[in-house]
Design a protein around this motif. Structure first.
Motif, mmCIF file in Angstrom:
data_model
loop_
_atom_site.group_PDB
_atom_site.id
_atom_site.type_symbol
_atom_site.label_atom_id
_atom_site.label_comp_id
_atom_site.label_asym_id
_atom_site.label_seq_id
_atom_site.Cartn_x
_atom_site.Cartn_y
_atom_site.Cartn_z
ATOM 1 N N ASN A 135 26.231 34.536 -3.154
ATOM 2 C CA ASN A 135 26.364 35.703 -2.293
ATOM 3 C C ASN A 135 27.266 35.405 -1.097
ATOM 4 O O ASN A 135 27.181 34.340 -0.496
ATOM 5 N N MET A 136 28.115 36.357 -0.770
ATOM 6 C CA MET A 136 29.053 36.163 0.332
ATOM 7 C C MET A 136 28.635 36.958 1.572
ATOM 8 O O MET A 136 29.010 36.620 2.692
ATOM 9 N N GLU A 137 27.872 38.029 1.348
ATOM 10 C CA GLU A 137 27.563 38.934 2.464
ATOM 11 C C GLU A 137 26.423 38.391 3.335
ATOM 12 O O GLU A 137 26.533 38.315 4.548
ATOM 13 N N ASP A 138 25.324 38.042 2.699
ATOM 14 C CA ASP A 138 24.185 37.537 3.464
ATOM 15 C C ASP A 138 23.470 36.463 2.636
ATOM 16 O O ASP A 138 22.363 36.666 2.128
ATOM 17 N N PRO A 139 24.126 35.316 2.478
ATOM 18 C CA PRO A 139 23.612 34.313 1.521
ATOM 19 C C PRO A 139 22.214 33.764 1.843
ATOM 20 O O PRO A 139 21.486 33.355 0.949
ATOM 21 N N PHE A 140 21.821 33.761 3.113
ATOM 22 C CA PHE A 140 20.534 33.147 3.476
ATOM 23 C C PHE A 140 19.437 34.189 3.693
ATOM 24 O O PHE A 140 18.460 33.931 4.372
ATOM 25 N N LEU A 141 19.641 35.351 3.057
ATOM 26 C CA LEU A 141 18.694 36.469 3.209
ATOM 27 C C LEU A 141 17.268 36.054 2.830
ATOM 28 O O LEU A 141 16.303 36.406 3.493
ATOM 29 N N TYR A 142 17.145 35.291 1.738
ATOM 30 C CA TYR A 142 15.804 34.930 1.240
ATOM 31 C C TYR A 142 15.366 33.531 1.659
ATOM 32 O O TYR A 142 14.297 33.071 1.303
ATOM 33 N N PHE A 143 16.240 32.861 2.400
ATOM 34 C CA PHE A 143 15.988 31.462 2.723
ATOM 35 C C PHE A 143 14.721 31.273 3.565
ATOM 36 O O PHE A 143 13.919 30.372 3.330
ATOM 37 N N GLU A 144 14.557 32.129 4.544
ATOM 38 C CA GLU A 144 13.419 31.943 5.464
ATOM 39 C C GLU A 144 12.159 32.649 4.992
ATOM 40 O O GLU A 144 11.121 32.569 5.624
ATOM 41 N N ASP A 145 12.292 33.375 3.870
ATOM 42 C CA ASP A 145 11.156 34.179 3.411
ATOM 43 C C ASP A 145 10.200 33.332 2.579
ATOM 44 O O ASP A 145 10.516 32.929 1.474
ATOM 45 N N ASN A 146 9.042 33.029 3.120
ATOM 46 C CA ASN A 146 8.047 32.286 2.345
ATOM 47 C C ASN A 146 6.690 32.963 2.515
ATOM 48 O O ASN A 146 5.689 32.331 2.829
ATOM 49 N N ARG A 147 6.720 34.270 2.284
ATOM 50 C CA ARG A 147 5.474 35.026 2.466
ATOM 51 C C ARG A 147 4.415 34.626 1.430
ATOM 52 O O ARG A 147 3.238 34.756 1.643
ATOM 53 N N GLN A 148 4.908 34.159 0.279
ATOM 54 C CA GLN A 148 3.946 33.787 -0.780
ATOM 55 C C GLN A 148 3.339 32.406 -0.535
ATOM 56 O O GLN A 148 2.511 31.945 -1.306
ATOM 57 N N LYS A 149 3.769 31.737 0.541
ATOM 58 C CA LYS A 149 3.252 30.402 0.892
ATOM 59 C C LYS A 149 3.392 29.411 -0.264
ATOM 60 O O LYS A 149 2.452 28.717 -0.652
ATOM 61 N N VAL A 150 4.578 29.401 -0.838
ATOM 62 C CA VAL A 150 4.826 28.490 -1.961
ATOM 63 C C VAL A 150 5.079 27.087 -1.417
ATOM 64 O O VAL A 150 5.756 26.921 -0.404
ATOM 65 N N SER A 151 4.512 26.076 -2.103
ATOM 66 C CA SER A 151 4.672 24.709 -1.608
ATOM 67 C C SER A 151 6.122 24.249 -1.768
ATOM 68 O O SER A 151 6.836 24.697 -2.663
ATOM 69 N N PHE A 152 6.513 23.335 -0.911
ATOM 70 C CA PHE A 152 7.878 22.809 -0.914
ATOM 71 C C PHE A 152 7.787 21.346 -1.343
ATOM 72 O O PHE A 152 7.452 20.472 -0.550
ATOM 73 N N PRO A 172 14.584 27.450 13.917
ATOM 74 C CA PRO A 172 13.511 28.464 13.825
ATOM 75 C C PRO A 172 12.612 28.245 12.612
ATOM 76 O O PRO A 172 11.404 28.452 12.676
ATOM 77 N N VAL A 173 13.219 27.765 11.495
ATOM 78 C CA VAL A 173 12.426 27.517 10.276
ATOM 79 C C VAL A 173 11.404 26.402 10.556
ATOM 80 O O VAL A 173 10.233 26.521 10.231
ATOM 81 N N MET A 174 11.879 25.346 11.218
ATOM 82 C CA MET A 174 10.987 24.196 11.504
ATOM 83 C C MET A 174 9.819 24.605 12.381
ATOM 84 O O MET A 174 8.700 24.160 12.189
ATOM 85 N N ASP A 175 10.097 25.473 13.356
ATOM 86 C CA ASP A 175 9.037 25.883 14.268
ATOM 87 C C ASP A 175 7.961 26.698 13.564
ATOM 88 O O ASP A 175 6.800 26.679 13.952
ATOM 89 N N ARG A 176 8.380 27.412 12.494
ATOM 90 C CA ARG A 176 7.412 28.275 11.803
ATOM 91 C C ARG A 176 6.592 27.531 10.755
ATOM 92 O O ARG A 176 5.522 27.982 10.364
ATOM 93 N N LEU A 177 7.120 26.408 10.270
ATOM 94 C CA LEU A 177 6.456 25.747 9.142
ATOM 95 C C LEU A 177 5.309 24.840 9.585
ATOM 96 O O LEU A 177 5.375 24.233 10.653
ATOM 97 N N ASP A 178 4.263 24.782 8.720
ATOM 98 C CA ASP A 178 3.083 23.993 9.069
ATOM 99 C C ASP A 178 3.160 22.549 8.564
ATOM 100 O O ASP A 178 2.797 21.628 9.252
ATOM 101 N N GLY A 179 3.633 22.372 7.337
ATOM 102 C CA GLY A 179 3.591 21.039 6.696
ATOM 103 C C GLY A 179 4.534 20.048 7.365
ATOM 104 O O GLY A 179 5.624 20.417 7.805
ATOM 105 N N HIS A 180 4.100 18.773 7.424
ATOM 106 C CA HIS A 180 4.938 17.751 8.048
ATOM 107 C C HIS A 180 6.147 17.415 7.180
ATOM 108 O O HIS A 180 7.236 17.209 7.697
ATOM 109 N N GLU A 181 5.930 17.371 5.848
ATOM 110 C CA GLU A 181 7.018 16.955 4.950
ATOM 111 C C GLU A 181 8.218 17.886 5.085
ATOM 112 O O GLU A 181 9.361 17.455 5.152
#
Lengths: 476, 443
Positions: free
Chosen positions: B241-258, B285-294
């Protein structure tokens, strides 16, 4: 009274056999679940590409103790060094060999002694020196020379003291690793959280064609003793361990090949030098450590053959090996008896150990008593031979089904052998195993129990290796 | 796909066995007299219908074993079930053997025919016209490949991409060849019709083969219920995607493990974006929102790899993080980014850290400010009781320039026999080669 006892025993044994059959059906079903989970995987070229280019790829140390292995050591070190993985080291621990093991390593890999500041984080017999190769192509190789500790555990601990990576593979130096052995075991480690150990399937190299430390053509052995063991290995890895893996209740990661989290192994105290089943003992202590510290854990089995090992070729050597295993099993149960039925130790305490206690530890005893009862009743005319035959056939056909199931498993996942013809030998072994091999294994296990209970001095028996170039040598 | 075929085969076979079973038992209702079959007397008076037949066969079957002891009855059941299961397994096994042989045959034939041609295209140093590509590949308009052949061709192409490093013109040529052979259309088709596992593998294949698919294929998958597929689609969306490539990057509403695998994939995607000069978002901003240390540790390092200097300033606050592993990642990221301005902070915090973190700080100081840290390394050597920390301090000292070498030798002269081995260890060229090759960082 005698009739009542015999009648009761007959019914109890039948119910025990039924429960065993049902447990195998459950394990087959669980193994199928594990295999299906493994089928969902990335394209191999994609996964390799990713691992080879990433700075997040975990490093792995291969630790292989060697004691009097001059026949096979050079080819096997070549095999260990030829892993298709970007970040690994090979640590050979020369455990005070009395033959030319160390000399052969020095000659073939241009080793020189280096002033290594060895830090003994785990206690072992004294460390002597460290060797490294002057040739850049063997830069990954380290050879630790130490005083003989009498057991594999002591040598592995010395290897762990010299290891630098967060994961390590515990293997034997007589084993030939598949080129993708590390790659296969690292994948589940990356894909799931909290994995503390990964077990890869093992097969016997006795019938295989080996060139430059690699299996070039895999065939099952045709000699009876190794052939029966091949079937036994397949059953243990593809049904037993794959099944337990589905519910995170693995009882053991084989000492022949397994990948472990080094930190957890160290925290659990390392390998126990006084154990005769050091692999099972280590895993139990790792799991116990995780449960006691409330650390989440997973132990997984993968269905791919990662390691080829030379199995005992004669009954004499097999007998020594199985007596030691039997002794190790009873010793491990006695040592960890507080875990059995203890909910604190989750699946291990509530499922695996009770199951193994009933169906593995006591099985040889029940089978042996069953044979004695049958002989006694046969002599006194107390057997309905028609019915006895039907009951025997029930167990026999189920055994054949089980073997056919694992042959089908192994072939469909692209397992040990490429040609279906090879599996005919395994099937032949399955047809004859209950008559010849199984009774012998029962007898050896009982001898192991007896040795332990009577406090006989334990001796690590001699293992005659043919070597891959078919030379004869004697090693311990 | 394979599983469904197997399952349907099992069902068909079970149906055939049931019909055979019913047929056999139906014959048992007749009485044989010489060559003539005579119906049993009751058949003239009793009419069976519907479920009666099944009930009748059930009674007929159980009646056979009624007089036997229960253990024998169970044994008979085990024998019969085992025999049926064995027949099914044999059938499945033989079917698999047949299928595999066919696959291997097709693969061999196609590889023999097309692999040298693919190599020729891949080695061309300029972009070739379509007619020339058709000529090399020996294709005409009627050339059509079956599903099995398409799959084999993709395997062959993947093999080629592993073996041959392609330049920009070779990538364009290979893209044209795949289009000409209908492989792009085939993959698009599988993206629409395939199952989750197949689609995930197609996404991986198009990434390796440099195939460019329209965004529309991914937008339908970025919110897919299957977690693995959703992750793969979202990662590919970042590239395509060229227009908004990181649109889904910060979306982790389903709390999927990383999991670590996601870290490897995400790192590779960011490196591709970096090479494409695509602007990467700030991970702070992503780091501030995430709970897991890894996951925090991962994004700290990613910031060091790809972040701008403003992000790096924010990153320094993680040097004071209460969690050791996060603090360690922050120290490592200072080394990755070679942030000289962190030197004094690292030296100040050194004495409050665990031995593991001390070693990491020493290594980082060696990377960012070796010459001005030689005294510090010497002091660190004297100050610790840990042999591992002493070893790292000495290594850093030896490599920190002329002043460091002089200090190293002064310390060596004063060292007792127990500590002398540490000096020899870090001086040894074979052990040093291992460290330089990245096999060991803190040894």
């Amino acid at each position: 009274m005698k009739e009542f006892i015999l009648n009761f025993y007959g019914h109890a044994v039948f119910i025990y056999s039924l429960a065993l059959i049902l447990s195998y059906v459950a394990l087959m079903w669980l193994a199928e679940i594990s295999i299906l989970r493994n089928k969902r995987r990335n394209l191999e070229s994609y996964a390799r590409n990713l691992l080879h280019k990433s700075s997040f790829t975990p490093g792995v140390s291969i630790v292989a103790p060697a004691y009097n292995e001059e026949t096979t050591i050079v080819e096997n070190v070549h095999s260990l060094l030829s892993q298709d993985y970007p970040l690994f080291e090979v640590i050979i621990v020369n455990d005070g060999s009395k033959d030319r093991t160390l000399e052969r390593l020095i000659e073939n890999f241009d080793l020189v002694e280096v002033p290594y500041a060895y830090v003994p984080q785990l206690k072992t017999k004294p460390y002597r020196r460290m060797f490294k190769s002057t040739r850049p192509e063997f830069a990954r190789l380290k050879v630790v020379d130490k005083v003989n500790g009498g057991t594999k555990a002591d040598a592995v601990n010395a290897g762990l003291n010299a290891a630098v990576f967060p994961y390590f593979i515990n293997t034997d130096v007589d084993c030939i690793l598949a080129k993708d052995a590390i790659f296969r075991c690292v994948l589940p480690l990356l894909k799931q959280e909290n994995i503390i150990a990964v077990s890869g399937a093992m097969a016997l190299s006795n019938g295989c064609k080996v060139e430059k430390g690699q299996i070039v053509e895999a065939y099952p052995p045709h000699a009876p003793v190794p052939l029966f063991q091949t079937l036994e290995y397949m059953r243990s890895f593809l049904i037993g361990k794959m099944g337990w893996s589905a519910i995170n209740a693995m009882p053991n990661v084989s000492g022949g090949y397994g990948l472990f989290n080094r930190e957890v192994v160290m925290a659990a105290g390392g390998y126990s030098p006084d154990s005769f089943a050091e692999d099972m003992d280590m895993l139990i202590r790792m799991v116990a450590y995780c449960c006691e510290t409330k650390r989440p854990y997973r132990v997984v089995q993968i269905p791919y053959t990662c390691c080829w090992t030379e199995g005992p070729a004669t009954l004499k050597v097999l007998s020594r090996q199985r007596v030691r295993w039997g002794r190790g099993l009873i010793q491990t149960f006695y040592k960890h008896r507080r875990l059995i039925g203890n909910p604190r130790y989750r699946q291990l305490g509530m499922v695996t150990l009770p199951y193994l206690l009933v169906f593995e530890l006591t099985a040889p005893l029940i089978e042996f008593l069953g044979m004695l009862t049958l002989i006694f009743l046969g002599i006194t005319g107390g057997v309905n031979w028609g019915y006895a035959l039907v009951m025997f056939l029930a167990i026999y056909t189920f055994c054949i089904l089980l073997s056919l199931f694992l042959i089908s498993f192994d072939y469909t996942i692209g397992g040990s052998y490429k040609k279906i013809k090879s599996y005919l030998w395994i099937f032949l072994a399955a047809l004859t195993e209950p008559f010849f091999y199984h009774p012998m294994v029962v007898f050896f296990s009982l001898r192991g129990y007896l040795n332990y209970l009577t406090g006989q001095k334990a001796v690590w028996g001699e293992m005659t290796r043919k070597g891959f170039s078919k030379k004869e040598s004697t090693t311990k | 796909m394979k599983f469904n075929k197997t399952l349907s085969t099992v069902l068909v076979l079970s149906l055939v066995l049931l019909i055979l079973f019913l047929f056999l038992f139906r014959n048992h209702q007749m009485v044989q007299s010489g060559d003539i079959l005579i119906p049993r007397a009751w058949e003239n008076y009793i009419l069976l219908g519907g479920g009666d037949y099944l009930r009748h066969y059930f009674y007929a079957l159980t009646g056979l074993y009624r007089e036997l002891p229960w253990a024998v009855r169970i044994s008979y059941i085990i024998i019969q079930l085992s025999c049926v299961a064995m027949l099914l397994l044999l059938y499945i096994l033989l079917w698999d053997v047949h299928k595999r042989r066919q696959d291997a045959r097709v693969y061999r034939a196609l590889k023999e025919k097309y692999y040298p041609r693919f190599q020729e295209v891949a080695q061309a140093e300029e972009v070739l016209p379509e007619n020339r590509l058709q000529e090399i590949m020996g294709m005409d308009k009627d050339t059509h490949f079956s599903y099995r052949e398409n799959m084999a061709l993709i395997d062959i192409l993947l093999e080629l991409h592993v073996e041959v490093e392609l330049g920009p013109s070779a990538i364009t040529n290979m893209q044209s060849v795949m289009y000409l052979m209908g492989l792009v259309r085939f993959m698009e088709d599988r993206m629409v019709k395939g199952k989750e596992k197949e689609i995930e593998n197609v996404i991986e294949a198009i990434r390796i083969l440099h195939i460019e698919l329209p965004d529309s294929f991914m937008t339908g998958l970025v919110n897919h219920r299957d977690v693995q597929l959703r992750k793969a689609a979202r990662l590919y969306y970042i590239i395509s995607n060229m227009e908004d490539p990181f649109l889904y990057f910060e979306d982790n509403r389903q709390k999927v493990s990383f999991v670590p695998w996601d870290m490897l994939e995400t790192h590779q995607i960011f490196s591709i974006c970096y090479s494409m000069q695509k602007q990467l978002p700030s991970f702070i901003p992503v780091m501030d929102r995430l709970d897991g240390h890894e996951i925090k540790e991962f994004f700290i390092k990613e910031t060091a790899y790809w972040g701008n200097s403003r992000d790096m300033e924010h990153l320094l606050r993680f040097l004071q993080h209460p969690e050791l592993s996060v603090r360690k990642a922050a120290i490592e990221s200072v080394a990755i980014r070679r942030m000289e301005e962190a030197e004094s902070t690292l030296k100040e915090m050194y004495y409050m850290q665990t031995e593991e973190l001390k070693r990491e700080i020493l290594h980082t100081l060696y990377v960012v400010a070796p010459r001005s840290s030689d005294e510090f390394f010497a002091h660190a050597y004297r100050d610790t009781s840990s042999m591992l920390t002493k070893r790292v301090a000495l290594r850093c000292l030896l490599k920190s320039g002329d002043g460091g070498v002089t200090l190293f030798h002064t310390l060596k002269e004063k060292a007792g026999p127990a500590e002398l081995i540490l000096f020899q260890h870090v001086e040894d060229r074979l052990i040093d080669r291992e460290v330089s090759a990245g096999i060991s960082v803190v040894n």
